[in-house]
Design a protein around this motif. Structure first.
Motif, PDB file in Angstrom:
ATOM      1  N   TYR A 134     -24.491   4.816 -94.642  1.00 54.70           N
ATOM      2  CA  TYR A 134     -25.159   5.975 -94.041  1.00 54.70           C
ATOM      3  C   TYR A 134     -24.864   6.003 -92.538  1.00 54.70           C
ATOM      4  CZ  TYR A 134     -27.701   5.543 -98.426  1.00 54.70           C
ATOM      5  OH  TYR A 134     -28.023   5.423 -99.759  1.00 54.70           O
ATOM      6  N   ASP A 135     -25.219   7.132 -91.906  1.00 55.68           N
ATOM      7  CA  ASP A 135     -25.036   7.256 -90.461  1.00 55.68           C
ATOM      8  C   ASP A 135     -26.278   6.746 -89.733  1.00 55.68           C
ATOM      9  OD1 ASP A 135     -22.509   8.285 -90.758  1.00 55.68           O
ATOM     10  OD2 ASP A 135     -23.200  10.380 -90.781  1.00 55.68           O
ATOM     11  N   SER A 136     -26.694   5.554 -90.097  1.00 49.98           N
ATOM     12  CA  SER A 136     -27.812   4.889 -89.443  1.00 49.98           C
ATOM     13  C   SER A 136     -27.266   3.801 -88.531  1.00 49.98           C
ATOM     14  CB  SER A 136     -28.752   4.269 -90.476  1.00 49.98           C
ATOM     15  OG  SER A 136     -29.283   5.263 -91.328  1.00 49.98           O
ATOM     16  N   LEU A 137     -27.917   3.603 -87.389  1.00 50.29           N
ATOM     17  CA  LEU A 137     -27.452   2.641 -86.402  1.00 50.29           C
ATOM     18  C   LEU A 137     -28.401   1.450 -86.326  1.00 50.29           C
ATOM     19  CD1 LEU A 137     -26.419   5.089 -83.525  1.00 50.29           C
ATOM     20  CD2 LEU A 137     -24.987   4.115 -85.333  1.00 50.29           C
ATOM     21  N   TYR A 138     -27.813   0.266 -86.232  1.00 49.40           N
ATOM     22  CA  TYR A 138     -28.563  -0.993 -86.219  1.00 49.40           C
ATOM     23  C   TYR A 138     -28.115  -1.860 -85.047  1.00 49.40           C
ATOM     24  CZ  TYR A 138     -30.073   0.117 -90.968  1.00 49.40           C
ATOM     25  OH  TYR A 138     -30.628   0.708 -92.074  1.00 49.40           O
ATOM     26  N   TYR A 157     -32.313   1.452 -85.149  1.00 48.96           N
ATOM     27  CA  TYR A 157     -32.848   2.024 -83.917  1.00 48.96           C
ATOM     28  C   TYR A 157     -32.554   3.503 -83.756  1.00 48.96           C
ATOM     29  CZ  TYR A 157     -28.119   1.695 -81.926  1.00 48.96           C
ATOM     30  OH  TYR A 157     -26.779   1.827 -81.676  1.00 48.96           O
ATOM     31  N   ASP A 158     -31.629   4.077 -84.580  1.00 47.58           N
ATOM     32  CA  ASP A 158     -31.300   5.493 -84.411  1.00 47.58           C
ATOM     33  C   ASP A 158     -30.395   5.918 -85.560  1.00 47.58           C
ATOM     34  OD1 ASP A 158     -31.132   8.044 -83.257  1.00 47.58           O
ATOM     35  OD2 ASP A 158     -30.876   7.246 -81.242  1.00 47.58           O
ATOM     36  N   ASP A 159     -29.995   7.185 -85.534  1.00 51.26           N
ATOM     37  CA  ASP A 159     -28.966   7.708 -86.431  1.00 51.26           C
ATOM     38  C   ASP A 159     -27.803   8.197 -85.574  1.00 51.26           C
ATOM     39  OD1 ASP A 159     -30.314   7.384 -88.947  1.00 51.26           O
ATOM     40  OD2 ASP A 159     -31.606   9.062 -88.360  1.00 51.26           O
ATOM     41  N   GLY A 160     -26.583   8.078 -86.108  1.00 48.70           N
ATOM     42  CA  GLY A 160     -25.408   8.518 -85.381  1.00 48.70           C
ATOM     43  C   GLY A 160     -24.182   7.746 -85.826  1.00 48.70           C
ATOM     44  N   VAL A 161     -23.104   7.882 -85.051  1.00 49.33           N
ATOM     45  CA  VAL A 161     -21.842   7.202 -85.355  1.00 49.33           C
ATOM     46  C   VAL A 161     -21.223   6.705 -84.048  1.00 49.33           C
ATOM     47  CG1 VAL A 161     -21.399   8.549 -87.454  1.00 49.33           C
ATOM     48  CG2 VAL A 161     -20.520   9.360 -85.237  1.00 49.33           C
ATOM     49  N   THR A 162     -20.223   5.856 -84.161  1.00 50.94           N
ATOM     50  CA  THR A 162     -19.439   5.277 -83.064  1.00 50.94           C
ATOM     51  C   THR A 162     -20.318   4.777 -81.916  1.00 50.94           C
ATOM     52  OG1 THR A 162     -19.024   7.444 -82.008  1.00 50.94           O
ATOM     53  CG2 THR A 162     -17.390   6.645 -83.615  1.00 50.94           C
ATOM     54  N   PRO A 163     -21.222   3.826 -82.175  1.00 53.85           N
ATOM     55  CA  PRO A 163     -22.076   3.314 -81.104  1.00 53.85           C
ATOM     56  C   PRO A 163     -21.310   2.370 -80.175  1.00 53.85           C
ATOM     57  CG  PRO A 163     -22.464   2.060 -83.092  1.00 53.85           C
ATOM     58  CD  PRO A 163     -21.498   3.162 -83.469  1.00 53.85           C
ATOM     59  N   GLU A 175     -27.086   1.908 -74.482  1.00 57.03           N
ATOM     60  CA  GLU A 175     -26.326   2.219 -75.701  1.00 57.03           C
ATOM     61  C   GLU A 175     -25.978   3.692 -75.696  1.00 57.03           C
ATOM     62  OE1 GLU A 175     -26.079   3.826 -79.883  1.00 57.03           O
ATOM     63  OE2 GLU A 175     -27.455   4.325 -78.229  1.00 57.03           O
ATOM     64  N   VAL A 176     -24.760   4.037 -76.181  1.00 54.09           N
ATOM     65  CA  VAL A 176     -24.346   5.425 -76.343  1.00 54.09           C
ATOM     66  C   VAL A 176     -23.763   5.595 -77.742  1.00 54.09           C
ATOM     67  CG1 VAL A 176     -23.905   5.817 -73.882  1.00 54.09           C
ATOM     68  CG2 VAL A 176     -22.050   4.999 -75.352  1.00 54.09           C
ATOM     69  N   HIS A 177     -23.869   6.802 -78.282  1.00 49.78           N
ATOM     70  CA  HIS A 177     -23.281   7.088 -79.591  1.00 49.78           C
ATOM     71  C   HIS A 177     -23.118   8.596 -79.748  1.00 49.78           C
ATOM     72  CE1 HIS A 177     -27.685   7.304 -80.369  1.00 49.78           C
ATOM     73  NE2 HIS A 177     -27.355   8.320 -81.156  1.00 49.78           N
ATOM     74  N   LYS A 178     -22.373   8.982 -80.765  1.00 53.08           N
ATOM     75  CA  LYS A 178     -22.213  10.399 -81.088  1.00 53.08           C
ATOM     76  C   LYS A 178     -23.191  10.781 -82.190  1.00 53.08           C
ATOM     77  CE  LYS A 178     -19.144  12.486 -83.792  1.00 53.08           C
ATOM     78  NZ  LYS A 178     -19.872  13.646 -84.347  1.00 53.08           N
ATOM     79  N   SER A 179     -23.671  12.003 -82.123  1.00 52.41           N
ATOM     80  CA  SER A 179     -24.506  12.533 -83.194  1.00 52.41           C
ATOM     81  C   SER A 179     -23.774  12.456 -84.527  1.00 52.41           C
ATOM     82  CB  SER A 179     -24.867  13.990 -82.887  1.00 52.41           C
ATOM     83  OG  SER A 179     -25.382  14.649 -84.017  1.00 52.41           O
ATOM     84  N   GLN A 180     -24.529  12.247 -85.603  1.00 55.01           N
ATOM     85  CA  GLN A 180     -23.906  12.170 -86.930  1.00 55.01           C
ATOM     86  C   GLN A 180     -23.421  13.524 -87.428  1.00 55.01           C
ATOM     87  OE1 GLN A 180     -27.061  11.805 -86.132  1.00 55.01           O
ATOM     88  NE2 GLN A 180     -28.490  12.197 -87.821  1.00 55.01           N
ATOM     89  N   ALA A 181     -23.902  14.611 -86.835  1.00 55.49           N
ATOM     90  CA  ALA A 181     -23.562  15.943 -87.344  1.00 55.49           C
ATOM     91  C   ALA A 181     -22.826  16.813 -86.339  1.00 55.49           C
ATOM     92  CB  ALA A 181     -24.840  16.658 -87.803  1.00 55.49           C
ATOM     93  N   TYR A 182     -22.984  16.545 -85.040  1.00 63.05           N
ATOM     94  CA  TYR A 182     -22.421  17.414 -84.020  1.00 63.05           C
ATOM     95  C   TYR A 182     -21.653  16.577 -82.991  1.00 63.05           C
ATOM     96  CZ  TYR A 182     -25.977  20.454 -86.049  1.00 63.05           C
ATOM     97  OH  TYR A 182     -26.750  21.154 -86.921  1.00 63.05           O
ATOM     98  N   ASN A 183     -20.829  17.269 -82.207  1.00 65.79           N
ATOM     99  CA  ASN A 183     -20.083  16.579 -81.145  1.00 65.79           C
ATOM    100  C   ASN A 183     -20.943  16.494 -79.890  1.00 65.79           C
ATOM    101  OD1 ASN A 183     -17.773  16.222 -82.731  1.00 65.79           O
ATOM    102  ND2 ASN A 183     -17.041  18.279 -82.231  1.00 65.79           N
ATOM    103  N   GLU A 204     -29.791  13.292 -75.113  1.00 67.17           N
ATOM    104  CA  GLU A 204     -28.459  13.883 -75.137  1.00 67.17           C
ATOM    105  C   GLU A 204     -27.951  14.014 -73.703  1.00 67.17           C
ATOM    106  OE1 GLU A 204     -26.419  18.198 -76.106  1.00 67.17           O
ATOM    107  OE2 GLU A 204     -28.184  17.606 -77.280  1.00 67.17           O
ATOM    108  N   TYR A 205     -26.679  13.624 -73.455  1.00 61.15           N
ATOM    109  CA  TYR A 205     -26.188  13.655 -72.087  1.00 61.15           C
ATOM    110  C   TYR A 205     -24.852  14.370 -71.910  1.00 61.15           C
ATOM    111  CZ  TYR A 205     -23.037   9.762 -73.331  1.00 61.15           C
ATOM    112  OH  TYR A 205     -22.061   8.977 -73.904  1.00 61.15           O
ATOM    113  N   GLN A 206     -24.128  14.682 -73.000  1.00 60.72           N
ATOM    114  CA  GLN A 206     -22.808  15.274 -72.837  1.00 60.72           C
ATOM    115  C   GLN A 206     -22.301  15.741 -74.195  1.00 60.72           C
ATOM    116  OE1 GLN A 206     -19.572  14.984 -69.588  1.00 60.72           O
ATOM    117  NE2 GLN A 206     -21.710  15.534 -69.738  1.00 60.72           N
ATOM    118  N   ASP A 207     -21.355  16.665 -74.187  1.00 67.15           N
ATOM    119  CA  ASP A 207     -20.585  16.977 -75.381  1.00 67.15           C
ATOM    120  C   ASP A 207     -19.384  16.036 -75.440  1.00 67.15           C
ATOM    121  OD1 ASP A 207     -22.280  19.073 -75.957  1.00 67.15           O
ATOM    122  OD2 ASP A 207     -20.994  20.583 -75.027  1.00 67.15           O
ATOM    123  N   GLY A 208     -18.933  15.716 -76.654  1.00 69.42           N
ATOM    124  CA  GLY A 208     -17.755  14.873 -76.778  1.00 69.42           C
ATOM    125  C   GLY A 208     -17.812  14.004 -78.008  1.00 69.42           C
ATOM    126  N   ILE A 209     -16.835  13.095 -78.122  1.00 70.99           N
ATOM    127  CA  ILE A 209     -16.750  12.143 -79.225  1.00 70.99           C
ATOM    128  C   ILE A 209     -16.291  10.804 -78.651  1.00 70.99           C
ATOM    129  CG2 ILE A 209     -16.241  13.928 -80.937  1.00 70.99           C
ATOM    130  CD1 ILE A 209     -13.318  13.131 -80.822  1.00 70.99           C
TER     131      ILE A 209
END
Length: 582
Positions: A134-138, A157-163, A175-183, A204-209
């Protein structure tokens, strides 16, 4: 506010899934082979504006490696399993030994994907990853014991990808990561509490990947990420403020994919690596700096030094940032150039007070001066040198209108009087220029306009090869190479630097005050295509020029197109300290 200038990178290897970590002396880089699960590392030693990379060494098998190193040269690496069906994750602990690492064995510690790791000088390790399903972060917190890590439990601790995660010596975690659904990119601030982390809210601090983050001991945050579109790689700096991060503006520094950043805990070393086309791997190094206030911050060191002992970033055809790409030589306006560290400006005017280069027009002088006033209105205690030249279709009226406009915008900051006993602008100390605490603008005018129509604050400029150098209040060696060949330009400029004796060509009794290194190529159009090659290598090339020449002179002005992509403040700082034995 502190900023970072990574600039255009140089290739160091080939592969994919690269990652990097640094301390004050070393950079450690890890990556996958181009088409296999083999993982390789480099150890590099810092060499000013470049890195001396050691050989590439295979060290394990797996995917998506992440690496961390502390000031004790202890290295921690984590990666996914080489078995695509189990999603196990492993770690290794090692110690830097020259250009190699003495590794312990691979140790399984969890299941998941996309791991990222950080370690501080107390051997506290923080690891974050995405769930294998899943797109859950640990996260996990651990403590190094020899070549092993004693891990705490895994916590969501959160949901998302590429932490990505970083820790400092005070137990502060970012810690920084991308949203699981949006850029969209998100950040969190936390604090170590035993084997767990007390987190603040996500913001949220920026758009990007593909974000990556580094943290210093004073709470400065350096972040790089890839654009969600086609605009390349971006950098930004923030400051931890309670449970939030106050971010500065973001800026582009290169093209590519999957940028990763490492920052030393003291902030004096920062390295980014990223992937290019055809599995090429690229790097650049820099440091955390306040480019908008670097003179003020150096005043304790430079106060008694004359202008001729400085090394300053300079912009070629400063005003050609507007209009079509074909005619541009810069892409920042004057406010942005000043904020990014330029201190010498090449302004070419026509009789209608527009910036002009040949038949190509830039902005109006009015617009340029508004930008400069905006910068100095903010209270920056910096010196800006404005060189006015070329004067196409100029008249006495044009010159008087130019002065009136300058006076109306910049009159409060004009440098008007030489101190007693000093006859040249280059001999004025930096402390004198900046002693009013509000910054200074030094106007130098080519030709005879400032002679024929004298006014305090308008000084006479002369080139090294002028027929009347004795009339100049400031003389500059400014001889471009007139070529589109990078090697020819480099050889030409360094040969001129070697032979520079501090005297004007046509009257050796007149000192030539400053040497301008014209690190520019001269195509008919599309300057950006050529400036990239020149800017990419400036740092490495200048590391061979860290001593004054045989006559005791050195490059005072690093004269550039698209100047911020060359990391000029970082390079100038290294050269200045080397030349002046600071």
């Amino acid at each position: 506010m502190n900023t970072i200038q990574f600039g255009l990178a140089e290739q160091y290897d080939s592969g994919r899934n690269c990652n990097v970590a640094v301390n004050s002396q070393f950079a450690v880089e890890v990556h996958n082979s181009e088409a296999s699960s083999d993982m390789w590392y480099h150890v590099g030693s810092m060499n000013g504006a470049t890195i001396n990379w050691g050989a590439s060494h295979k060290y394990s098998s797996g995917y998506h490696p992440s690496v961390a190193v502390n000031s004790n040269n202890v290295v921690v690496e984590v990666h996914e399993t080489s078995n695509a069906f189990t999603n196990s994750m492993y770690y290794k602990v090692g110690t830097i030994n020259g250009d190699t690492i003495d590794w312990g064995g691979d140790e399984k510690y969890d299941s998941g994907r996309q791991p990222s790791v950080s370690v501080n000088d107390q051997g506290v390790v923080v690891e974050v990853h995405k769930s294998q399903s899943y797109d859950s972060l640990y996260y996990r917190v651990g403590q190094i014991k020899g070549k092993k890590i004693e891990w705490g439990d895994s916590h969501k601790y959160d949901d998302g990808v590429t932490p990505s995660v970083s820790i400092n010596n005070d137990g502060l975690v970012v810690e920084v990561h991308k949203s699981q659904a949006y850029n969209k990119l998100w950040c969190r601030v936390g604090r170590i509490n035993g084997k767990s982390i007390t987190w603040g809210s996500a913001h949220e601090y920026q758009d990007g990947i593909a974000p990556s983050v580094g943290l210093t001991n004073d709470g400065t945050v350096v972040e790089v990420h890839e654009s969600q579109g086609l605009t390349g790689l971006w950098q930004l700096v923030g400051k931890v403020n309670g449970n939030e991060i106050t971010w500065g503006g973001s800026s582009n520094f290169d093209s590519g994919a999957n940028p990763q950043v490492g920052v030393s805990l003291n902030g004096n070393v920062a390295v980014q690596v990223h992937e290019g086309s055809m599995y090429q791997l690229w790097y650049s190094n820099s440091k955390v700096m306040d480019t908008a206030n670097f003179m003020k911050n150096m005043l304790p060191v430079i106060s008694n030094l004359p202008l001729k002992k400085m090394v300053l970033p300079a912009t070629h055809d400063t005003g050609m940032y507007a209009g079509g790409l074909a005619g541009r030589t810069q892409d920042l306006n004057l406010y942005e150039q000043l904020s990014s560290g330029s201190r010498y400006f090449d302004l070419r005017l026509d009789g209608n007070l527009n910036i002009r280069h040949g038949i190509v027009y830039g902005p109006s002088l009015d617009s340029v001066l508004k930008n400069i006033k905006q910068f100095f209105d903010e209270g920056h205690q910096e010196l800006a040198i404005l060189k006015f030249s070329h004067f196409d279709d100029f008249s006495q009226t044009s010159y008087q209108n130019m002065r009136n406009l300058i006076n109306s915008y910049l009159g409060n900051w004009l440098f008007k009087t030489l101190p007693q006993g000093v006859s040249r602008l280059a001999d004025v100390s930096m402390g004198t220029y900046l002693n009013a605490g509000k910054g200074a603008v030094l106007i130098v005018v080519d030709g005879d306009w400032a002679i024929d129509y004298p006014e305090a604050g308008y000084w006479v400029y002369r080139d090294w090869n002028s027929g009347s150098p004795a009339k100049g209040n400031l003389t500059v060696f400014d001889q471009y190479s007139d070529t589109t060949d990078l090697a020819k330009m480099e050889n030409d400029q360094f040969e001129k630097l070697r032979n520079f004796n501090g005297k004007c060509k046509n009257d050796p009794q007149v000192p030539c005050d400053l040497f301008l290194l014209s690190w520019t190529l001269t195509p008919v159009t599309a300057v950006w295509s050529y400036a990239q090659d020149a800017n990419r290598v400036l740092g490495r090339k200048m590391m061979s020029q860290r001593q004054p020449n045989q006559f005791g002179y050195f490059s005072n002005l690093l004269y550039l197109d698209y100047f911020q992509y060359a990391r000029p403040v970082f390079i100038a700082d290294i050269l200045f300290k080397s030349y002046n034995k600071i």
